[in-house]
Write an enzyme that holds these catalytic residues in place. Structure first.
Site, mmCIF file in Angstrom:
data_model
loop_
_atom_site.group_PDB
_atom_site.id
_atom_site.type_symbol
_atom_site.label_atom_id
_atom_site.label_comp_id
_atom_site.label_asym_id
_atom_site.label_seq_id
_atom_site.Cartn_x
_atom_site.Cartn_y
_atom_site.Cartn_z
ATOM 1 N N LYS A 53 0.761 -1.175 0.009
ATOM 2 C CA LYS A 53 0.002 0.016 -0.217
ATOM 3 C C LYS A 53 0.800 1.089 0.041
ATOM 4 C CE LYS A 53 -3.467 -0.095 2.658
ATOM 5 N NZ LYS A 53 -4.571 0.062 3.695
ATOM 6 N N THR A 140 -13.442 5.785 14.380
ATOM 7 C CA THR A 140 -14.609 5.720 15.096
ATOM 8 C C THR A 140 -14.407 4.840 15.961
ATOM 9 O OG1 THR A 140 -15.603 6.289 13.094
ATOM 10 C CG2 THR A 140 -17.006 5.597 15.072
ATOM 11 N N CYS A 282 -19.178 1.527 7.508
ATOM 12 C CA CYS A 282 -19.365 2.486 8.520
ATOM 13 C C CYS A 282 -20.625 1.935 9.088
ATOM 14 C CB CYS A 282 -19.291 3.741 8.028
ATOM 15 S SG CYS A 282 -17.533 4.204 7.529
#
Length: 457
Positions: A53, A140, A282
């Site tokens: 990545k 989150t 999410c």
């Protein structure tokens, strides 16, 4: 901080040194945040444990589909303001403000969030710090995580340094993430001291100068803002889907009903589209994590509400499967079904918890010959559901189909020529518009048997 541990950096319009930024975790959130911070003029280093990545991002290649992000990434890398590394110690020594953007997936066998990556990121940063720093959570997390991380950071950070922790939740919409980062509708910061508050006001100086509200609060409130927003949106979507079932029974039109409700300023029209329901990385995991944490805290009314919201949402998938079975006369065995859409929403290639793929896989398991086409999510779909068949165009997906399902509201599907497509299907084909996004009268006039969700059209 000293010159030895804090190399010189650019200045802003007030000739104050700009804080240098690190972004730990370069997935969807982190890569977007890093590129946007470079676009705003900061020197940024992105950190990830995945060398592949890091290599791709360093070459200006985004490993997922997000409109506008590739251009932003290339500008940042070519300008020299943005680079990527696997070395957390390097980032800790470089930056003044560290944004933690790692994932918080659902724990196996539980609705709770897996916080291992968040914990590792904060601990790793803290122990490698060489100068004063602000550590900022954007992931989150369940309420209470920030206070626990702040205590842990104080334990492991080198003595004599000013090291603080704050929480700055993200509110990105997939497909609009670049805009939402550069021009957020609000900046929420929890737990920051005046020093940390000033640093983050410098980071967000441009959007604040353009009128974006800055909301300073405590850590628990900041942690709850994102999950509460997602829970409210999920509730709104599940509410209109529950109403759409009533519309089906009563012969009403949920689309007109939603338009009428949307004129009420207390309600608004957004997220009142009845259809297949929500998915992605999410909303499903966040409402389940909130449900889990609320149960731990004894807030049982919220647990019950979120349970209902989740169940209604999951039932929509079964509802569409049942509609397809009914359209095939009671069995889909050896019937050909064209599926238009695989991503959980348009303008993304994200298929995590995708309602579209869930429906396609459910029909495949019932013996249907399913052909899926999505303009962007073909490769990600193949990796997750390799047993399904994938087409390379709308036309290929609908060829010889008994039933066509529209499961993601991409413009290419909404704007398709129904007469042309009907000529490719088997006689008497049905289209099930599971997003209520097609012009129903146009499709009916072209000869299709049209079915929507709660749509008496």
């Amino acid at each position: 901080m000293t010159e030895q541990t804090a190399p010189s950096r650019g200045t802003d319009q007030t000739d104050q040194p700009r804080p240098r930024i690190s972004v730990v975790g370069t997935g969807y959130l982190g890569a977007t945040h890093a590129a946007a911070m470079a676009e705003l003029g900061f020197d940024v280093v992105g950190v990830d444990v995945d060398p592949a990545k890091v290599e791709a991002l360093s070459a200006g290649k985004v490993p997922f589909y997000e409109p506008g992000l590739p251009e932003l990434l290339v500008r940042g890398v070519e300008s020299g303001r943005l680079r990527f590394t696997t070395d957390l110690a390097e980032a800790a020594a470089f930056a003044d403000v560290h944004f933690v953007c790692v994932g918080t997936p659902q724990r196996p066998g539980s609705n709770g969030a897996d916080l291992r990556y968040v914990e590792a990121a904060f601990e790793g940063l803290a122990q490698h710090l060489t100068h004063d720093a602000l550590l900022v959570g954007k992931s989150t997390v369940p309420v209470g995580t920030g206070a626990r991380m702040a205590a842990r950071v104080r334990e492991v950070a080198p003595a004599g340094l000013r090291v603080e922790l704050a929480w700055n939740p993200e509110f990105l919409r997939e497909g609009k993430a670049v805009h939402d980062t550069l021009s957020p509708d609000r900046v929420v910061v929890g737990g920051a001291s005046p020093w940390g508050d000033d640093l983050l006001r410098q980071v967000y100086a441009r959007p604040l100068s353009e009128g974006t509200p800055f909301i300073a609060t405590d850590l628990p409130t900041a942690e709850l803002v994102k999950v509460s927003a997602n829970a409210f949106l999920a509730t709104k979507i599940s509410f209109i889907n529950a109403i759409s079932q009533v519309c089906d029974k009563a012969g009403a039109d949920v689309t007109v009903l939603s338009d009428a409700l949307g004129h009420d300023v207390r309600i608004g029209r957004q997220f009142l589209n009845a259809g297949l329901g929500f998915g992605g990385g999410c909303l499903p995991k966040d409402i389940r994590a909130l449900m889990h944490r609320a149960g731990e805290l004894g807030a049982h009314s919220l647990v019950a509400l979120m349970q209902d919201v989740d169940e209604i949402n999951m039932w929509q998938r079964q509802r569409v499967i049942d509609m397809a079975v009914q359209a095939c006369g009671g069995s889909v065995l050896n019937r050909r079904i064209g599926v238009l859409g695989a991503a959980f929403k348009p303008d993304t290639d994200d298929v995590r918890d995708s309602p579209a793929l869930n429906v396609a896989a459910g029909l495949h398991l019932r013996g249907a010959q399913v052909v899926v086409y999505d303009p962007e999510a073909g490769e990600t779909s193949r990796r997750m559901f390799p047993t399904l068949t994938y087409g390379t165009s709308t036309e290929e997906a609908v060829t010889d189909a008994d039933v066509v399902l529209v499961l993601t509201e991409w413009p290419v599907f909404r704007e398709a020529d129904p007469a042309k497509l009907l000529g490719l299907t088997r006689p008497g084909a049905t289209v099930i518009d599971a997003r209520n996004c097609l012009p129903a009268d146009t499709w009916r006039q072209a000869g299709w048997t049209y079915r929507g969700l709660g749509a008496a059209r």
